[in-house]
Scaffold this motif. Structure first.
Motif, mmCIF file in Angstrom:
data_model
loop_
_atom_site.group_PDB
_atom_site.id
_atom_site.type_symbol
_atom_site.label_atom_id
_atom_site.label_comp_id
_atom_site.label_asym_id
_atom_site.label_seq_id
_atom_site.Cartn_x
_atom_site.Cartn_y
_atom_site.Cartn_z
ATOM 1 N N ILE A 95 -23.964 8.312 -2.591
ATOM 2 C CA ILE A 95 -23.555 7.060 -3.486
ATOM 3 C C ILE A 95 -22.089 7.147 -3.341
ATOM 4 O O ILE A 95 -21.120 8.063 -3.545
ATOM 5 C CB ILE A 95 -23.890 7.131 -4.782
ATOM 6 C CG1 ILE A 95 -25.625 6.742 -4.874
ATOM 7 C CG2 ILE A 95 -23.294 5.822 -5.393
ATOM 8 C CD1 ILE A 95 -26.269 7.120 -6.186
ATOM 9 N N SER A 96 -21.583 5.949 -2.992
ATOM 10 C CA SER A 96 -20.022 5.918 -2.875
ATOM 11 C C SER A 96 -19.226 4.568 -2.729
ATOM 12 O O SER A 96 -20.062 3.702 -2.519
ATOM 13 C CB SER A 96 -19.272 6.840 -1.752
ATOM 14 O OG SER A 96 -17.995 6.642 -1.539
ATOM 15 N N HIS A 97 -18.157 4.542 -3.210
ATOM 16 C CA HIS A 97 -17.509 2.832 -2.795
ATOM 17 C C HIS A 97 -16.742 3.053 -1.463
ATOM 18 O O HIS A 97 -16.185 2.076 -1.111
ATOM 19 C CB HIS A 97 -16.411 2.635 -3.978
ATOM 20 C CG HIS A 97 -15.436 3.423 -4.149
ATOM 21 N ND1 HIS A 97 -15.402 4.761 -4.975
ATOM 22 C CD2 HIS A 97 -13.992 3.766 -3.614
ATOM 23 C CE1 HIS A 97 -14.145 5.287 -4.935
ATOM 24 N NE2 HIS A 97 -13.440 4.528 -4.181
ATOM 25 N N ASP A 98 -16.518 4.380 -0.880
ATOM 26 C CA ASP A 98 -15.882 4.183 0.465
ATOM 27 C C ASP A 98 -16.691 4.294 1.595
ATOM 28 O O ASP A 98 -17.400 5.170 1.836
ATOM 29 C CB ASP A 98 -15.010 5.789 0.216
ATOM 30 C CG ASP A 98 -14.063 5.861 1.371
ATOM 31 O OD1 ASP A 98 -14.228 5.293 2.460
ATOM 32 O OD2 ASP A 98 -13.201 6.632 1.284
ATOM 33 N N LEU A 99 -16.654 3.266 2.272
ATOM 34 C CA LEU A 99 -17.403 2.950 3.377
ATOM 35 C C LEU A 99 -17.469 4.230 4.561
ATOM 36 O O LEU A 99 -18.160 4.404 5.442
ATOM 37 C CB LEU A 99 -17.245 1.607 3.852
ATOM 38 C CG LEU A 99 -18.271 0.618 3.716
ATOM 39 C CD1 LEU A 99 -17.988 -0.763 4.411
ATOM 40 C CD2 LEU A 99 -19.744 0.980 4.330
ATOM 41 N N SER A 100 -16.019 4.407 4.670
ATOM 42 C CA SER A 100 -15.723 5.506 5.754
ATOM 43 C C SER A 100 -16.452 6.707 5.713
ATOM 44 O O SER A 100 -16.946 7.292 6.613
ATOM 45 C CB SER A 100 -14.323 5.419 6.187
ATOM 46 O OG SER A 100 -13.676 6.263 4.965
ATOM 47 N N VAL A 101 -16.358 7.262 4.340
ATOM 48 C CA VAL A 101 -17.048 8.451 3.901
ATOM 49 C C VAL A 101 -18.493 8.445 4.013
ATOM 50 O O VAL A 101 -19.212 9.236 4.630
ATOM 51 C CB VAL A 101 -16.464 9.003 2.679
ATOM 52 C CG1 VAL A 101 -17.353 9.924 2.090
ATOM 53 C CG2 VAL A 101 -14.946 9.379 2.606
ATOM 54 N N VAL A 102 -19.027 7.096 3.673
ATOM 55 C CA VAL A 102 -20.375 7.047 3.598
ATOM 56 C C VAL A 102 -21.039 7.226 5.062
ATOM 57 O O VAL A 102 -22.118 7.464 5.423
ATOM 58 C CB VAL A 102 -20.824 5.744 2.550
ATOM 59 C CG1 VAL A 102 -22.271 5.353 2.990
ATOM 60 C CG2 VAL A 102 -20.574 5.702 1.323
ATOM 61 N N ARG A 103 -20.359 6.246 5.879
ATOM 62 C CA ARG A 103 -20.685 6.144 7.220
ATOM 63 C C ARG A 103 -20.680 7.693 7.883
ATOM 64 O O ARG A 103 -21.596 7.896 8.591
ATOM 65 C CB ARG A 103 -19.699 5.140 8.085
ATOM 66 C CG ARG A 103 -20.172 5.000 9.645
ATOM 67 C CD ARG A 103 -19.198 5.573 10.349
ATOM 68 N NE ARG A 103 -19.420 5.429 11.745
ATOM 69 C CZ ARG A 103 -18.526 5.636 12.867
ATOM 70 N NH1 ARG A 103 -17.328 6.122 12.308
ATOM 71 N NH2 ARG A 103 -18.984 5.373 14.150
ATOM 72 N N PHE A 104 -19.750 8.416 7.555
ATOM 73 C CA PHE A 104 -19.725 9.748 8.190
ATOM 74 C C PHE A 104 -21.034 10.583 7.824
ATOM 75 O O PHE A 104 -21.627 11.423 8.641
ATOM 76 C CB PHE A 104 -18.309 10.478 7.766
ATOM 77 C CG PHE A 104 -18.390 12.081 8.122
ATOM 78 C CD1 PHE A 104 -18.358 12.604 9.463
ATOM 79 C CD2 PHE A 104 -18.580 12.988 7.113
ATOM 80 C CE1 PHE A 104 -18.476 13.861 9.778
ATOM 81 C CE2 PHE A 104 -18.677 14.423 7.514
ATOM 82 C CZ PHE A 104 -18.426 14.723 8.668
#
Length: 574
Positions: A524-533
C-alpha cells in the motif's frame, strides 16, 4: 540584469554536544542566495540541511548546539547588510518572521493544538506589524484565501486537528507569508503528503514566490522534487556541500557519487529493474552505469513467465464485495458524528507469491482496506477469505492463531515499536505469544538470524528504538513481521517516510525476502513509481472504490482513468 545577492553564508560551522561527545553537524559551508531565486538544498537525514536552516534562523538550541565559526550576512531591501550571527536574541526576533520566515517539516507539531488556526496567524501579525485585532483577523482571512484554503472564514475558527495534512501545510505557508518576508525557508514542507497534494503545495509556493519577488530556500531529501522547482541546487553530505550548480546542469551531469546515487535510487520510469541501486553502490565504482546493465533489467519474457506461474495457482486471499463504515467523531467544522464509507464494495483476489499494489491519495480507503482484511477494523458487509477460511466467521481464538499467517508493517516504525523494550524483545515477543521455537534461547537465536537477514547485526538485538535510524527501525519492524514466518504481509506505506536511498535498500530487502521465502505482499502506498517497481498487479483506489486495476506495467504505461493519470503526472521528476 544580474540579481543581487541577499544572503551570504560563509564558512559556517555548527556543532552539537551529546553528554561528553561533540559532533559537527555542518562544517565550513559557504553559499549565497539571490533575490527572487529558489535554491534547493538536498540531502538525506544527517546531511546537515535542516541544521543549516536553523542556523540561519537563529534557532540552534543552546547549550546543546552552537555555531562555532562563520558568518551569515543578510542584505535588507534598503541595502543595509547585517551579520545575523552578531545579533542578540531580541534583535534576531525582529528579523525572524518579518525578513526571513520558515515553514517547518511537520505542520501538526508546528501548530499549537489548543488554538484555532486563525488565532495563530493573528499572533504573527500582532507581534511584527503591531496591528489591531480586527485588522489582523481580516489580513489572516486574506492570507487563507491567497493560499487557496477552502472556506477561509470557517478555517479561521478551526483547530489544526480538524484539517487534512495539505490544509495544515497551507496554514503554515499563510503564517510564514504574513509579513511578506524577503526569504522563505521551507524545510521538507511536502514530506508526508500525497504526490498530488505535494504538487499543489509546490505550485502554490512557486506562485507566491513570483507574486512577491521572494527568495526561497527549499530543503528536501528527494532530488526529484527540485527538478522543476528550484533554479539552483546544493547537495549536502555529512555536513558538507559536495556539489552545487544550476538545476538543469546538475541533473544532466551529476559529478559527485552521492548526487548520482540520489538520482539513481528512485525507480526508473522507462525500465523495470530487478534491484534498485543504493548510495553505497555509487561510491568506489568506476562505472555506475553498470547498475543499469541488461543483467539487472527484468525483461518482459522473464516477467511473463513468472506471472503465468503465479496466476496458475489458487488465490490465497479473496476479498468479496466488502464495505467498511467508520464513525467520524468530528466533522470538519463541528462536533456532530457522521458515518464515512471508507471502503465501498471492493472485490479482488491475491495469489501466492504475488505482490498486489494498492495506490491512492489520503482518504482513498487503501489503509482501511488493509486493516479490514486483517480484521483490525470491522467490515460492515462482504467477506474476506484467507486460504478458504472466512475471517468474519472465526472465533477469537481461531482468528488469533490465523493472525500469525498474516502480518503488517506499518508506516511509522518508531510509533509501532514499544520505546520501553529492545529490538530483540520486539522480535521475540510475537514468537512467545504464539508459542513458537520452544524456549527463550531458541527464540533469541531465531531473532539473531532474522536481524542478519534484514541487514542488521546481533548487537542491535540489545538496542532500544531511539538508538536506531529510521531505516534501521523499519528493518526491525520487518524482522518482527518475519518472526512468525507468515504467508502474507501487508506493507502499509512502509517506506514513505524514509530517505530515498534507505527506501531503495528496504524495497530491495522486501523483494529479496519475497524470493527467498515466497511471501505474498499487499503493498500500500501513495507513490505510483514505488508501487510499480514492487508490484505484479495494481489497484488504484479513490473515495473507497477501485478506480482502475490491471497489470502494474500496463497501468503505469497506459492508464485508463483520469485519476490514475493525475497520480502519474504528480510523480516528482516525471
Amino acid at each position: 540584469m544580474e540579481q543581487r545577492i541577499i544572503l551570504r553564508v560563509n564558512d559556517l560551522t555548527t556543532i552539537f554536544r551529546n553528554e561528553d561527545r561533540e559532533s559537527t553537524a555542518i562544517l565550513k559551508i559557504s553559499f549565497s542566495l539571490r533575490e527572487g531565486e529558489i535554491l534547493g538544498i538536498v540531502g538525506e537525514s544527517g546531511s546537515g540541511k535542516s541544521v543549516t536552516a536553523l542556523s540561519i534562523m537563529g534557532l540552534i538550541p543552546f547549550p546543546e548546539g552552537r555555531i562555532t565559526e562563520g558568518e551569515i550576512r543578510y542584505t535588507m531591501k534598503t541595502g543595509q547588510e547585517t551579520d545575523l550571527l552578531s545579533l542578540t536574541d531580541r534583535q534576531m526576533k525582529n528579523f525572524r518572521g518579518r525578513e526571513i520566515a520558515m515553514i517547518f517539516q511537520e505542520p501538526m507539531t508546528s501548530l499549537n493544538p489548543v488554538y484555532t488556526c486563525g488565532r495563530q496567524v493573528d499572533e504573527v501579525l500582532l507581534l511584527h506589524n503591531k496591528t489591531r485585532k480586527r485588522a489582523a483577523r481580516q489580513r489572516t482571512i486574506e492570507l487563507f484565501t491567497e493560499v487557496r484554503l477552502p472556506l477561509p472564514e470557517e478555517i479561521y475558527r478551526t483547530y489544526p486537528h480538524q484539517l487534512s495534512g495539505g490544509q495544515k501545510q497551507r496554514v503554515m505557508i499563510a503564517m510564514a507569508m504574513a509579513c511578506t518576508p524577503s526569504i522563505l525557508i521551507a524545510d521538507e514542507p511536502t514530506t508526508a503528503l500525497d504526490v498530488t497534494v505535494q504538487k499543489t503545495i509546490l505550485d502554490l509556493m512557486k506562485e507566491l514566490q513570483l507574486r512577491h519577488r521572494m527568495s526561497i530556500i527549499f530543503i528536501t531529501h528527494d532530488l526529484g522534487l527540485v527538478a522543476g522547482f528550484a533554479d539552483r541546487v546544493l547537495v549536502m553530505y555529512k555536513g558538507e556541500i559536495v556539489e552545487e550548480g544550476e538545476t538543469r546542469m546538475l541533473f544532466s551531469n551529476p559529478r559527485h557519487p552521492y548526487t548520482q546515487g540520489l538520482l539513481g535510487c528512485r525507480p526508473p520510469r522507462d525500465k523495470r529493474l530487478k534491484k534498485l541501486p543504493t548510495i553505497d553502490d555509487y561510491f568506489g565504482k568506476e562505472s555506475p552505469e553498470g547498475l543499469f546493465s541488461l543483467s539487472n533489467i527484468l525483461t518482459k519474457e522473464e516477467r511473463d513467465t513468472r506471472l503465468a506461474e503465479i496466476y496458475s495457482g489458487i488465490p490465497i486471499l479473496e476479498v468479496k464485495d466488502i464495505e467498511t463504515r467508520l464513525i467520524s467523531k468530528f466533522s470538519m467544522f463541528g462536533r456532530k458524528k457522521r458515518i464515512v464509507t471508507a471502503v465501498n464494495h471492493v472485490s479482488f483476489s491475491v495469489y501466492p507469491g504475488e505482490t498486489l499494489g494498492i495506490v491512492g491519495e489520503s482518504g482513498s480507503g487503501k489503509t482501511t482496506l488493509g486493516r479490514s482484511i486483517l480484521r483490525l477494523v470491522r467490515i460492515s458487509s462482504g467477506q474476506v477469505v484467507f486460504e478458504g477460511r472466512i475471517l468474519s466467521s472465526l472465533m477469537p481464538d481461531e482468528l488469533r492463531r490465523l493472525r500469525k499467517e498474516m502480518q503488517i508493517i506499518f508506516q511509522d516504525p518508531y510509533s509501532s515499536l514499544n520505546p520501553r523494550i529492545t529490538a530483540g524483545a520486539a522480535i521475540t515477543e510475537p514468537m512467545k505469544v504464539h508459542s513458537l521455537n520452544g524456549n527463550e534461547r531458541n527464540r533469541k537465536k531465531v531473532a539473531f538470524d532474522l536481524l542478519e537477514k534484514v541487514g542488521l547485526e546481533e548487537a542491535h538485538f540489545y538496542r532500544y528504538p531511539h538508538e536506531f535510524s529510521g531505516g534501521q527501525r523499519q528493518r526491525v519492524c520487518i524482522a518482527r513481521a518475519l518472526a512468525l514466518n507468515p504467508k502474507m504481509i501487508i506493507c502499509d506505506e512502509s517506506v514513505s517516510a524514509l530517505d530515498v536511498s534507505v527506501q531503495a535498500q528496504v524495497l530491495n530487502l522486501l523483494n529479496d525476502l519475497k524470493h527467498e521465502f515466497g511471501f505474498t505482499y499487499l503493498f500500500i502506498s501513495h507513490d505510483l513509481s514505488v508501487v510499480r517497481f514492487m508490484s505484479d498487479r495494481l489497484i488504484v483506489m479513490k473515495d473507497g472504490k477501485i478506480e482502475e486495476t490491471g497489470d502494474a506495467d500496463a497501468v503505469y504505461a497506459n492508464p485508463q482513468s483520469g485519476y490514475t493519470r493525475k497520480l502519474l503526472e504528480a510523480i516528482p521528476g516525471r
